[in-house]
Design a protein around this motif. Structure first.
Motif, PDB file in Angstrom:
ATOM      1  N   ALA A 163     -32.217 -14.359  27.011  1.00  0.00           N
ATOM      2  CA  ALA A 163     -31.763 -13.267  26.331  1.00  0.00           C
ATOM      3  C   ALA A 163     -30.604 -13.583  25.409  1.00  0.00           C
ATOM      4  CB  ALA A 163     -31.168 -12.501  27.635  1.00  0.00           C
ATOM      5  N   VAL A 165     -27.693 -15.044  26.028  1.00  0.00           N
ATOM      6  CA  VAL A 165     -26.352 -14.915  26.606  1.00  0.00           C
ATOM      7  C   VAL A 165     -25.742 -15.986  27.027  1.00  0.00           C
ATOM      8  CG1 VAL A 165     -25.049 -13.462  28.280  1.00  0.00           C
ATOM      9  CG2 VAL A 165     -27.178 -12.506  27.224  1.00  0.00           C
ATOM     10  N   ASP A 179     -21.241  -6.392  29.976  1.00  0.00           N
ATOM     11  CA  ASP A 179     -21.935  -6.596  28.966  1.00  0.00           C
ATOM     12  C   ASP A 179     -23.272  -7.524  29.024  1.00  0.00           C
ATOM     13  OD1 ASP A 179     -20.202  -5.151  27.662  1.00  0.00           O
ATOM     14  OD2 ASP A 179     -18.881  -6.735  26.851  1.00  0.00           O
ATOM     15  N   ALA A 180     -23.105  -8.567  29.852  1.00  0.00           N
ATOM     16  CA  ALA A 180     -24.126  -9.598  30.084  1.00  0.00           C
ATOM     17  C   ALA A 180     -25.179  -8.627  30.813  1.00  0.00           C
ATOM     18  CB  ALA A 180     -23.566 -10.579  30.949  1.00  0.00           C
ATOM     19  N   ARG A 182     -26.057  -5.745  30.824  1.00  0.00           N
ATOM     20  CA  ARG A 182     -26.841  -4.974  29.803  1.00  0.00           C
ATOM     21  C   ARG A 182     -27.777  -5.644  28.873  1.00  0.00           C
ATOM     22  NH1 ARG A 182     -22.903  -3.685  26.717  1.00  0.00           N
ATOM     23  NH2 ARG A 182     -23.406  -4.912  24.992  1.00  0.00           N
ATOM     24  N   GLU A 183     -27.293  -6.862  28.553  1.00  0.00           N
ATOM     25  CA  GLU A 183     -28.329  -7.860  27.579  1.00  0.00           C
ATOM     26  C   GLU A 183     -29.516  -8.189  28.722  1.00  0.00           C
ATOM     27  OE1 GLU A 183     -26.076 -10.136  24.776  1.00  0.00           O
ATOM     28  OE2 GLU A 183     -24.429  -9.103  25.336  1.00  0.00           O
ATOM     29  N   ASN A 186     -34.271  -6.403  31.352  1.00  0.00           N
ATOM     30  CA  ASN A 186     -35.499  -6.269  30.359  1.00  0.00           C
ATOM     31  C   ASN A 186     -36.401  -5.504  31.268  1.00  0.00           C
ATOM     32  OD1 ASN A 186     -37.694  -7.032  29.038  1.00  0.00           O
ATOM     33  ND2 ASN A 186     -37.541  -9.003  28.592  1.00  0.00           N
ATOM     34  N   TRP A 243     -28.975  -1.052  35.202  1.00  0.00           N
ATOM     35  CA  TRP A 243     -28.781  -2.563  35.012  1.00  0.00           C
ATOM     36  C   TRP A 243     -28.989  -3.496  36.266  1.00  0.00           C
ATOM     37  CZ3 TRP A 243     -23.532  -1.794  31.928  1.00  0.00           C
ATOM     38  CH2 TRP A 243     -23.810  -1.090  30.678  1.00  0.00           C
TER      39      TRP A 243
END
Length: 421
Positions: A163, A165, A179-180, A182-183, A186, A243
C-alpha cells in the motif's frame, strides 16, 4: 446481583476462622518419605513446561516439599475451582486473574499474604506496582504476580509495503492510524486496515484510557464520561468507515485470526500472543509490533497472573514457601526463558526479548511507564457481561455508541450498587 451470588454455596461451605493462617501452618502434613506434597492449579498448557522447570528448582531448594501441577483448561478452570473449594479439594496454590481476585478475596477463600511478605522480605517492589495493586484488596495483599501483558500494535509489513504506507512507530497518533487504516483497506483483495473487535482488554479499554476516560472509579462506571465515549468511538468509527470488519463478522473468527491469515494489516493485541505470531511463518517473516498510538494521552492496559494460596489449604507453610519462591528472581528467569509470557520481576525479561528476535518485543516493556491496571471490582464478571451485551450493535455499525455507552453506565452502576449489599 449481590456480590456473593457468583460463588453461592461454592465458597461458603465452611466459615473461615480469623486465625486460619496460623492453624494452617501448624497442620502441614507430610506424605511418603516425609515430604509435603502441594497441588498447583494452572490453566495454560503452553506454560506448563516452564512451570515444571520452576518446580524442579524449588524442590532442589526445598527437598521436603514436592509440587504437583493440576492443569485445567481455561473454559472449565473457574467452575472446577469453585467445585473443588466446595468439596475441600481445591489446589493449595493456584493462578488468579484480575477479574476474579476481589470476588475471591471478599469471600474469604484466599490466604492473606501481608504478614508472610513482611516476615520473609519478599521482593514485591521488584514487580510493577500497577500489577501488584491489582492483587490487593481492602488493604491486604492476596496474590503475587508472576507475569504481565501489555497491548501493542501488531502490523503486517508486506501489506504496508504493497500500500506504500510507512510502518507505524512511537510517533504515531490516532490520526496516523486512521489515515493508515484507510490506505491499507483493499476491498478487492478482501484486506482491512485494522480490526475493531469488541474486546475489552486488547481494544476498547486501551482507547478509553488513551482518550483520558475511565472504566471504573470510586465504585462508579466511567462509560458515560465524554472521554470514555471518545475512546469507544475510536473503534466504531473505523467500522462505520469500512476500514474494519464489523463485530458481527468476527463472532466466530477473532481479529487475531484475521491478522494471522493476513486479512487485516493492523491489530491491537497482547504481548502473550507473540509466540502465536512467531509460530505463523508469514507473520514471523514480515510481522512487526510497536507501542500503541497516542490519543489524548499515551495508555495501554496491564494485566498478568498472580499466584494465590487457598485459605482452606492444610499446607500453608509449604504453600507460602512456593509462592514466595515464584515471586523471586530465579523463578522469574526460568519463566522468561520459556518465551511464553513476560516475567514480571524487574530486569528479567531479556531472555523473553531474545527468544523472538524478529519482533521488537521491548515495546511491550517500554509501555509500562503509562500502563493502566485492568479494571475490576468484587463482581467484575457481572458488568463485563453487560459491556458485550450493550456495545455489540454499535461495534457492528448498527447503533449509536453514545447512547449505548450511557445505558451501559447506568446498568453497570446498578450492578456495582448490588456489590455492597
Amino acid at each position: 446481583m449481590r456480590r456473593r451470588t457468583l460463588l453461592a454455596g461454592a465458597l461458603a461451605a465452611t466459615p473461615l476462622a480469623a486465625g486460619c493462617s496460623t492453624g494452617g501452618e501448624a497442620s502441614d502434613t507430610a506424605g511418603a518419605g516425609g515430604r509435603t506434597t502441594l497441588t498447583y492449579g494452572i490453566w495454560d498448557v503452553a506454560q506448563a513446561p516452564g512451570m515444571q522447570q520452576i518446580i524442579k528448582a524449588f524442590e532442589r531448594e526445598n527437598p521436603d516439599v514436592s509440587v504437583e501441577i493440576q492443569l485445567t483448561p481455561w473454559n472449565t478452570y473457574w467452575t472446577t475451582l469453585r467445585t473443588s473449594m466446595r468439596g475441600g479439594t481445591a489446589p493449595d496454590v493456584f493462578w488468579m486473574n484480575a477479574v476474579n481476585i476481589q470476588l475471591y478475596a471478599a469471600n474469604g477463600v484466599l490466604e492473606p499474604l501481608g504478614e508472610h511478605i513482611e516476615r520473609d522480605r519478599t521482593p514485591v517492589g521488584k514487580h510493577p506496582k500497577a500489577l501488584v495493586d491489582i492483587y490487593a484488596y481492602d488493604g491486604e495483599q492476596y496474590g503475587l504476580p508472576k507475569d504481565f501483558d501489555t497491548i501493542g500494535l501488531w502490523y503486517n509489513k508486506e501489506l504496508f509495503d504493497k500500500a506504500g504506507v510507512k510502518y507505524p512507530d512511537s510517533s504515531w497518533t490516532w490520526d496516523d492510524l486512521r489515515d493508515a487504516a484507510r490506505e491499507l483497506t483493499n476491498p478487492k483483495a478482501r484486506v482491512y486496515g485494522i480490526t475493531a473487535e469488541m474486546d475489552r482488554q486488547s481494544k476498547f479499554y486501551p482507547t478509553v484510557f488513551g482518550a483520558g476516560g475511565y472504566v471504573l472509579r470510586d465504585g462508579r462506571s466511567g462509560f458515560a464520561d465524554e472521554r470514555s465515549i471518545e475512546g469507544l468511538r475510536f473503534w466504531t468509527d473505523l467500522v462505520d468507515r469500512g476500514w474494519s470488519p464489523p463485530q458481527s463478522a468476527m463472532a466466530e473468527v477473532r481479529s487475531r485470526n484475521l491478522y494471522l491469515s493476513e486479512q487485516t494489516a493492523m491489530n491491537y493485541d497482547l504481548s502473550a500472543m507473540a509466540s502465536f505470531m512467531y509460530g505463523t511463518p508469514a507473520i514471523k517473516d514480515h510481522g512487526g509490533v510497536t507501542v500503541l498510538p497516542k490519543g489524548r494521552e499515551r495508555a495501554t492496559v496491564i494485566h498478568g497472573l498472580a499466584n494465590v494460596i487457598s485459605a482452606k489449604s492444610r499446607k500453608k507453610k509449604a504453600a507460602w514457601k512456593f509462592v514466595d519462591f515464584m515471586a523471586r528472581r530465579p523463578a522469574a528467569e526460568i519463566q522468561a526463558k520459556g518465551g511464553v509470557t513476560i516475567s514480571s520481576y524487574e530486569d528479567t525479561q531479556d531472555a523473553w526479548l531474545k527468544s523472538m528476535p524478529e519482533f521488537d518485543l521491548r515495546n511491550f516493556i517500554d509501555m509500562l511507564d503509562y500502563a493502566v491496571p485492568y479494571p475490576s471490582s468484587r463482581n467484575t464478571a457481572v458488568w463485563e457481561d453487560l459491556e458485550y451485551l450493550l456495545l455489540g450493535a454499535p461495534f457492528s455499525g448498527k447503533g449509536n455508541i453514545e447512547d449505548a455507552a450511557r445505558t451501559l453506565a447506568k446498568q453497570m452502576d446498578r450492578a456495582l450498587d448490588e456489590e455492597g449489599k
